[in-house]
Design a protein around this motif. Structure first.
Motif, short mmCIF file in Angstrom:
data_model
loop_
_atom_site.label_atom_id
_atom_site.label_comp_id
_atom_site.label_asym_id
_atom_site.label_seq_id
_atom_site.Cartn_x
_atom_site.Cartn_y
_atom_site.Cartn_z
N ALA A 178 -38.87 7.03 -90.36
CA ALA A 178 -39.08 5.60 -90.17
C ALA A 178 -40.57 5.27 -90.14
O ALA A 178 -41.03 4.31 -90.77
CB ALA A 178 -38.39 5.13 -88.89
N ASP A 179 -41.32 6.06 -89.40
CA ASP A 179 -42.77 5.85 -89.32
C ASP A 179 -43.42 5.99 -90.69
O ASP A 179 -44.30 5.21 -91.08
CB ASP A 179 -43.41 6.83 -88.35
N LYS A 180 -42.98 7.00 -91.45
CA LYS A 180 -43.58 7.24 -92.77
C LYS A 180 -43.26 6.12 -93.75
O LYS A 180 -44.13 5.69 -94.50
CB LYS A 180 -43.10 8.58 -93.33
N ILE A 181 -42.02 5.62 -93.74
CA ILE A 181 -41.67 4.57 -94.69
C ILE A 181 -42.38 3.27 -94.34
O ILE A 181 -42.77 2.51 -95.22
CB ILE A 181 -40.14 4.36 -94.75
N ARG A 182 -42.61 3.03 -93.04
CA ARG A 182 -43.36 1.82 -92.69
C ARG A 182 -44.82 1.95 -93.12
O ARG A 182 -45.42 0.99 -93.62
CB ARG A 182 -43.26 1.52 -91.21
N LEU A 231 -40.09 0.93 -82.59
CA LEU A 231 -38.89 1.07 -83.41
C LEU A 231 -37.66 0.71 -82.59
O LEU A 231 -37.46 1.24 -81.50
CB LEU A 231 -38.79 2.50 -83.93
N ALA A 232 -36.82 -0.19 -83.11
CA ALA A 232 -35.64 -0.65 -82.38
C ALA A 232 -34.34 -0.19 -83.02
O ALA A 232 -33.34 0.02 -82.31
CB ALA A 232 -35.65 -2.18 -82.28
N ARG A 278 -35.68 -1.61 -88.05
CA ARG A 278 -36.22 -2.81 -87.39
C ARG A 278 -37.21 -2.37 -86.33
O ARG A 278 -36.95 -1.42 -85.58
CB ARG A 278 -35.12 -3.65 -86.75
N TRP A 279 -38.34 -3.09 -86.29
CA TRP A 279 -39.34 -2.86 -85.27
C TRP A 279 -39.57 -4.15 -84.49
O TRP A 279 -39.57 -5.24 -85.08
CB TRP A 279 -40.67 -2.43 -85.88
N GLN A 280 -39.78 -4.02 -83.19
CA GLN A 280 -40.28 -5.11 -82.37
C GLN A 280 -41.75 -4.81 -82.11
O GLN A 280 -42.07 -3.96 -81.28
CB GLN A 280 -39.50 -5.19 -81.04
N GLY A 281 -42.63 -5.46 -82.86
CA GLY A 281 -44.02 -5.06 -82.82
C GLY A 281 -44.16 -3.68 -83.43
O GLY A 281 -43.72 -3.44 -84.55
#
Length: 230
Positions: A140-144, A89-90, A83-86
């Motif tokens: 997480a950054d890569k999958i987004r 990464l949260a 989950r990201w808020q904007g």
């Protein structure tokens, strides 16, 4: 899980590369996200180890993403939820479904600082190192980023139950006939001939065409996320 179509790797990689190239051009030409894209999307891709399916929901600046990795042969099925808020990464939550199940849950505050960490392996609680957390953040950054590319490239995941006439009842209740090549349909037919019930199939649809992704006896629809519940 010996349910995955290794024979689809090469053609799928071709679609994946084309989608990346197309989406890369789109991303370079767009300064912001495309508001015409649906809020809830499903996509996927393949690598040398297996298949990744991705479900994503964008809602008011929040991004919720679930990926499921299914290995070709050895290894464990893994789900990863983010989950990201904007752009911040949260949440990271991982589940590895092996003989010794593993669960990881990590939360970050508004400043990106670690606020909660939980790691269980085989029923035992363990600590995560700073390097492990950094690795999870990197993934997480890569999958987004990958999800961004697939959404822009309109690479769409479909799943459902296969019937002998070549049609599929999708998890959404529609009856469709995937535009798969002969090699793919013959593979599904072989799997179907060894099953007493309709097998499940997952495939990708893109501007370049459709490609078979997975074939399995399990019912994908029992756990596929829905927009309302995601």
């Amino acid at each position: 899980m010996n349910s995955f179509n290794e024979g689809a790797v090469s053609p799928l990689l071709s679609v994946w590369r084309k989608a990346l190239m197309l989406a890369g051009v789109l991303l370079l030409s767009a300064c912001s996200s495309d508001s015409s894209l649906p809020a809830f999307t499903a996509s996927g891709y393949v690598d040398n180890q297996g298949v990744v399916r991705i479900w994503r929901k964008d809602d008011g600046g929040e991004v919720h993403l679930l990926s499921a990795f299914s290995p070709w042969h050895s290894g464990s099925t893994t789900t990863s939820e983010y989950r990201w808020q904007g752009d911040n990464l949260a949440l990271i939550e991982l589940n590895i479904y092996s003989e010794m199940p593993e669960h990881v849950r990590v939360r970050f505050d508004d400043r990106g600082e670690l606020s909660f960490m939980q790691h269980e392996s085989g029923g035992q609680k363990q600590q995560l190192s700073s390097d492990q957390i950094a690795l999870y953040r990197y993934r997480a950054d890569k999958i987004r980023q990958t999800s961004d590319v697939l959404r822009q490239g309109h690479v769409v995941l479909r799943q459902g139950r296969w019937h002998n006439n070549g049609t599929v009842t999708t998890c959404e209740g529609q009856t469709v006939k995937p535009e798969l090549d002969r090699r793919a349909t013959e593979h599904v037919a072989r799997r179907q001939s060894h099953s007493s019930m309709d097998v499940s199939v997952a495939w990708l649809e893109a501007p370049e065409g459709s490609q078979l992704l997975l074939v399995a006896n399990e019912d994908f629809c029992t756990w596929q996320p829905t927009e309302k519940g995601f």
